[in-house]
Structures are given as C-alpha cells and as structure tokens.
Design a protein around this motif. Structure first.
Motif, PDB file in Angstrom:
ATOM      1  N   PRO A   1     -21.437 -13.590   7.342  1.00 12.07           N
ATOM      2  CA  PRO A   1     -22.031 -14.838   7.369  1.00 12.07           C
ATOM      3  C   PRO A   1     -22.549 -15.215   8.911  1.00 12.07           C
ATOM      4  CG  PRO A   1     -19.761 -15.054   6.329  1.00 12.07           C
ATOM      5  CD  PRO A   1     -20.042 -13.547   6.945  1.00 12.07           C
ATOM      6  N   LEU A   2     -23.647 -15.906   8.740  1.00 11.01           N
ATOM      7  CA  LEU A   2     -24.472 -16.075  10.057  1.00 11.01           C
ATOM      8  C   LEU A   2     -24.506 -17.533  10.370  1.00 11.01           C
ATOM      9  CD1 LEU A   2     -27.765 -14.006   9.398  1.00 11.01           C
ATOM     10  CD2 LEU A   2     -25.804 -13.378  10.968  1.00 11.01           C
ATOM     11  N   ASP A   3     -23.005 -18.044  10.571  1.00  5.88           N
ATOM     12  CA  ASP A   3     -22.992 -19.463  10.971  1.00  5.88           C
ATOM     13  C   ASP A   3     -23.664 -19.908  12.028  1.00  5.88           C
ATOM     14  OD1 ASP A   3     -20.774 -19.829   8.716  1.00  5.88           O
ATOM     15  OD2 ASP A   3     -19.601 -18.931  10.230  1.00  5.88           O
ATOM     16  N   HIS A   4     -24.552 -21.012  11.960  1.00  5.14           N
ATOM     17  CA  HIS A   4     -25.796 -21.483  12.747  1.00  5.14           C
ATOM     18  C   HIS A   4     -26.304 -20.317  13.210  1.00  5.14           C
ATOM     19  CE1 HIS A   4     -23.450 -25.271  12.769  1.00  5.14           C
ATOM     20  NE2 HIS A   4     -22.211 -24.517  12.629  1.00  5.14           N
ATOM     21  N   GLY A   5     -26.743 -19.428  12.600  1.00  2.00           N
ATOM     22  CA  GLY A   5     -27.494 -18.454  12.995  1.00  2.00           C
ATOM     23  C   GLY A   5     -28.983 -18.267  12.284  1.00  2.00           C
ATOM     24  N   VAL A   6     -29.474 -17.006  12.581  1.00  6.75           N
ATOM     25  CA  VAL A   6     -30.793 -16.802  11.746  1.00  6.75           C
ATOM     26  C   VAL A   6     -31.075 -15.581  11.290  1.00  6.75           C
ATOM     27  CG1 VAL A   6     -33.199 -16.537  12.886  1.00  6.75           C
ATOM     28  CG2 VAL A   6     -31.880 -18.067  14.094  1.00  6.75           C
ATOM     29  N   LEU A   7     -31.494 -15.737   9.963  1.00  6.54           N
ATOM     30  CA  LEU A   7     -31.831 -14.580   9.297  1.00  6.54           C
ATOM     31  C   LEU A   7     -33.099 -14.355   9.256  1.00  6.54           C
ATOM     32  CD1 LEU A   7     -30.819 -12.244   7.234  1.00  6.54           C
ATOM     33  CD2 LEU A   7     -31.163 -13.909   5.374  1.00  6.54           C
ATOM     34  N   MET A   8     -33.694 -13.157   9.568  1.00  3.87           N
ATOM     35  CA  MET A   8     -35.036 -13.012   9.369  1.00  3.87           C
ATOM     36  C   MET A   8     -35.339 -11.821   8.492  1.00  3.87           C
ATOM     37  SD  MET A   8     -36.813 -14.160  12.150  1.00  3.87           S
ATOM     38  CE  MET A   8     -36.778 -14.705  13.800  1.00  3.87           C
ATOM     39  N   ILE A   9     -36.137 -12.340   7.574  1.00  5.89           N
ATOM     40  CA  ILE A   9     -36.432 -11.307   6.592  1.00  5.89           C
ATOM     41  C   ILE A   9     -37.879 -10.676   6.748  1.00  5.89           C
ATOM     42  CG2 ILE A   9     -36.615 -11.008   4.203  1.00  5.89           C
ATOM     43  CD1 ILE A   9     -35.007 -13.627   3.807  1.00  5.89           C
ATOM     44  N   GLU A  10     -38.134  -9.357   6.880  1.00  4.08           N
ATOM     45  CA  GLU A  10     -39.497  -8.769   6.967  1.00  4.08           C
ATOM     46  C   GLU A  10     -39.897  -8.297   5.802  1.00  4.08           C
ATOM     47  OE1 GLU A  10     -42.006  -5.616   9.821  1.00  4.08           O
ATOM     48  OE2 GLU A  10     -39.784  -5.802  10.125  1.00  4.08           O
ATOM     49  N   ASN A  11     -41.012  -8.892   5.418  1.00  2.65           N
ATOM     50  CA  ASN A  11     -41.535  -8.742   4.108  1.00  2.65           C
ATOM     51  C   ASN A  11     -42.199  -7.430   4.103  1.00  2.65           C
ATOM     52  OD1 ASN A  11     -42.086  -8.933   1.123  1.00  2.65           O
ATOM     53  ND2 ASN A  11     -41.596 -11.142   1.309  1.00  2.65           N
ATOM     54  N   VAL A  12     -42.767  -6.660   2.883  1.00  2.00           N
ATOM     55  CA  VAL A  12     -43.372  -5.557   2.831  1.00  2.00           C
ATOM     56  C   VAL A  12     -44.924  -5.977   3.285  1.00  2.00           C
ATOM     57  CG1 VAL A  12     -44.734  -3.817   1.225  1.00  2.00           C
ATOM     58  CG2 VAL A  12     -42.350  -4.650   0.720  1.00  2.00           C
ATOM     59  N   GLY A  13     -45.779  -5.399   3.991  1.00  2.00           N
ATOM     60  CA  GLY A  13     -46.998  -5.500   4.631  1.00  2.00           C
ATOM     61  C   GLY A  13     -47.886  -5.855   3.461  1.00  2.00           C
ATOM     62  N   ASN A  14     -48.275  -7.062   3.277  1.00  2.00           N
ATOM     63  CA  ASN A  14     -49.293  -7.177   1.904  1.00  2.00           C
ATOM     64  C   ASN A  14     -49.566  -8.888   2.004  1.00  2.00           C
ATOM     65  OD1 ASN A  14     -50.327  -7.754  -0.506  1.00  2.00           O
ATOM     66  ND2 ASN A  14     -48.475  -6.866  -1.614  1.00  2.00           N
ATOM     67  N   LEU A  15     -50.796  -9.070   2.043  1.00  2.00           N
ATOM     68  CA  LEU A  15     -51.266 -10.373   2.119  1.00  2.00           C
ATOM     69  C   LEU A  15     -51.308 -10.904   0.609  1.00  2.00           C
ATOM     70  CD1 LEU A  15     -53.592 -10.369   5.169  1.00  2.00           C
ATOM     71  CD2 LEU A  15     -51.161 -11.451   5.149  1.00  2.00           C
ATOM     72  N   VAL A  16     -50.990 -10.423  -0.288  1.00  2.00           N
ATOM     73  CA  VAL A  16     -51.256 -10.862  -1.760  1.00  2.00           C
ATOM     74  C   VAL A  16     -49.944 -11.583  -2.224  1.00  2.00           C
ATOM     75  CG1 VAL A  16     -52.338 -10.514  -3.976  1.00  2.00           C
ATOM     76  CG2 VAL A  16     -53.103  -9.541  -1.660  1.00  2.00           C
ATOM     77  N   CYS A  17     -49.181 -10.401  -3.050  1.00  2.00           N
ATOM     78  CA  CYS A  17     -48.093 -10.798  -3.749  1.00  2.00           C
ATOM     79  C   CYS A  17     -46.936 -11.664  -2.931  1.00  2.00           C
ATOM     80  CB  CYS A  17     -47.276  -9.662  -4.306  1.00  2.00           C
ATOM     81  SG  CYS A  17     -48.586  -8.858  -5.554  1.00  2.00           S
ATOM     82  N   PRO A  18     -46.380 -11.194  -1.564  1.00  2.00           N
ATOM     83  CA  PRO A  18     -45.341 -11.908  -1.008  1.00  2.00           C
ATOM     84  C   PRO A  18     -45.755 -13.466  -0.955  1.00  2.00           C
ATOM     85  CG  PRO A  18     -46.061  -9.896   0.157  1.00  2.00           C
ATOM     86  CD  PRO A  18     -47.072 -10.212  -1.067  1.00  2.00           C
TER      87      PRO A  18
END
Length: 258
Positions: free
Chosen positions: A149-166
């Motif tokens: 658990p990231l209490d009072h924290g930050v979750l960074m989600i780096e998506n697949v490089g793509n400017l369409v579907c995401p």
C-alpha cells in the motif's frame, strides 16, 4: 494487431470465430447474404462498448482502492521516444524521500525501463503486453498485488508508447499525463486529438533541444489549446531539470488533493 482492443481486426472486418470457408469467401467477395457494412459496424461498436464497460468496472474498483489509501495514481502516456522513462526516473528520484512511490511499467517486450526505475531504489512492476498496444485496468489491478500500500503516496503508471489506444482505457488513475516531446513536431495535437483531449496535464519535454530544432512553440501551444483548452502545460527538460520545479509543484498539489 492489438489483441486487447482488436483495433486491427475491427478495421479490416475480419470474419468472426466459427465462420467457415464459405462465410469467409462471402466476406471477401461481398455476396448479399454476408453481413452488410451497417451490421458489421454495429457489431464492432457493441464489441468496443463491452470491452470498455468491463475495463471501466475494474478501473472504478482500482480507484476506490487507491482512494482508501489516499494514493495519487497518474497514467503517463506518450509516443515512443518522448523521453517518458527518463522523465519518470528523475521524478521518482525526487519523490522517494518525500512520499511512498512505486511504478507500474508497461511495454510490449523487455524489462529495461523497470530496471532503470529499480536502480533508483523505487519499486517497479513490469507488465509486458506482447502484441497489445496499451495497458488495461485488469493488468494494473493484478500488478497492484505485487506492490505494498502507498499510503499518502504516488503510483506512476507508464503506459505503452502509443498515442491512440491508451486514450480510451481508464486505468483507475486520477489523471493522464501526456509527455509530448518537442522532437515530435508541433502538429501532434491535431494528428492525435483524442489523446490530447484526454490529458489532464501535458509535459512538453526535451525543451533543452529547442535551439537545434525547427519547432514552433507558439503554434504547438495553439494546437494544444485548440484541442484541449483546459489542459495545463509545463515546458521542461528531463535532462537539464528545466521546469521540474513546476512539475513537482503540480504533483504536490495533486497529492494534497488526494
């Protein structure tokens, strides 16, 4: 071909499973008893709606879970080569001594980016999508089980490089952060409007290279405003640190709100 959203099969109207040679022949040669364009279009739209509805249900569950821990989740999206991972490495290096932080890394293959994150001392979970061109909520849900658990924290989600579907897939994030590099040309907001419209923040990266490029900043900002008038824009460089105080300040505001 995207095996998750079926974008290529929808585009090419591939025969559906269970259709035999005669049916496939009819698709190719357009005999009258084959499904017409309207019927096929309706079928594709229904498939897209079903996929997105299922994804959004899981995304809402993720959002509730993160909210219970006061965790800020951001979905970093971009085209390949925008400098997204370099920016992320610098960001988590600055964040880790202030707040709990972790990263979910999305790529079609390899774990190179996750290894770069782990080298900073920050936990990272790698997701390889294979032929899939974006992350979906179920992938993020499963990856969260490998993180504390990231209490009072930050979750960074780096998506697949793509400017369409995401642009279409909610991952349970608070906001999509679009990393747009000045090396890509100022016309990208008009070429990929869905992604720019979906962004809550646009990071205009690699600004240290502007003296060496024919990039019209005023035109780029005008195109962004044309597509997404309310989006915040921060000009920065992950290499030199230019603009990072503004980026970190925006992050702190979002954490406080979370």
């Amino acid at each position: 071909m995207c095996t998750i959203c079926g974008c290529e099969s929808a585009q090419h109207h591939a025969p559906h499973p269970g259709e035999g040679h005669d049916s496939m022949h009819d698709h190719i040669h357009g005999h009258s008893h084959a499904p017409g364009p309207a019927a096929m279009h309706t079928r594709v739209l229904q498939l897209e709606q079903d996929i997105l509805a299922g994804n959004n249900h899981v995304a809402d569950h993720i959002r509730e879970h993160l909210a219970s821990h006061h965790t800020l989740a951001l979905n970093l999206v971009s085209s390949p080569g925008s400098g997204k991972t370099t920016l992320l490495v610098e960001t988590v290096s600055r964040l880790k001594d202030k707040r709990p932080v972790a990263v979910i890394e999305g790529d079609q293959q390899t774990s190179f980016d996750a290894e770069r994150i782990r080298a900073t001392g920050v936990q990272a979970v790698q997701i390889n999508t294979g032929k899939g061109c974006h992350l979906d909520a179920r992938m993020v849900h499963d990856a969260l089980h490998a993180l504390p658990p990231l209490d009072h924290g930050v979750l960074m989600i780096e998506n697949v490089g793509n400017l369409v579907c995401p642009a279409a897939f909610d991952l349970g994030e608070k906001a999509k952060v679009l990393v747009f590099s000045v090396t890509e040309g100022e016309d990208k907001p008009l070429k990929y409007p869905d992604m720019f419209q979906a962004a809550g923040l646009i990071l205009l990266n690699k600004c240290d290279l502007l003296p060496h490029l024919r990039f019209d900043m005023d035109k780029a900002l005008g195109f962004i405003r044309q597509v997404n008038p309310g989006a915040a824009v921060i000009q920065l460089s992950a290499t030199t640190g230019q603009g990072f105080d503004d980026w970190m300040g925006w992050l702190e505001q979002q954490c406080t709100a979370a």
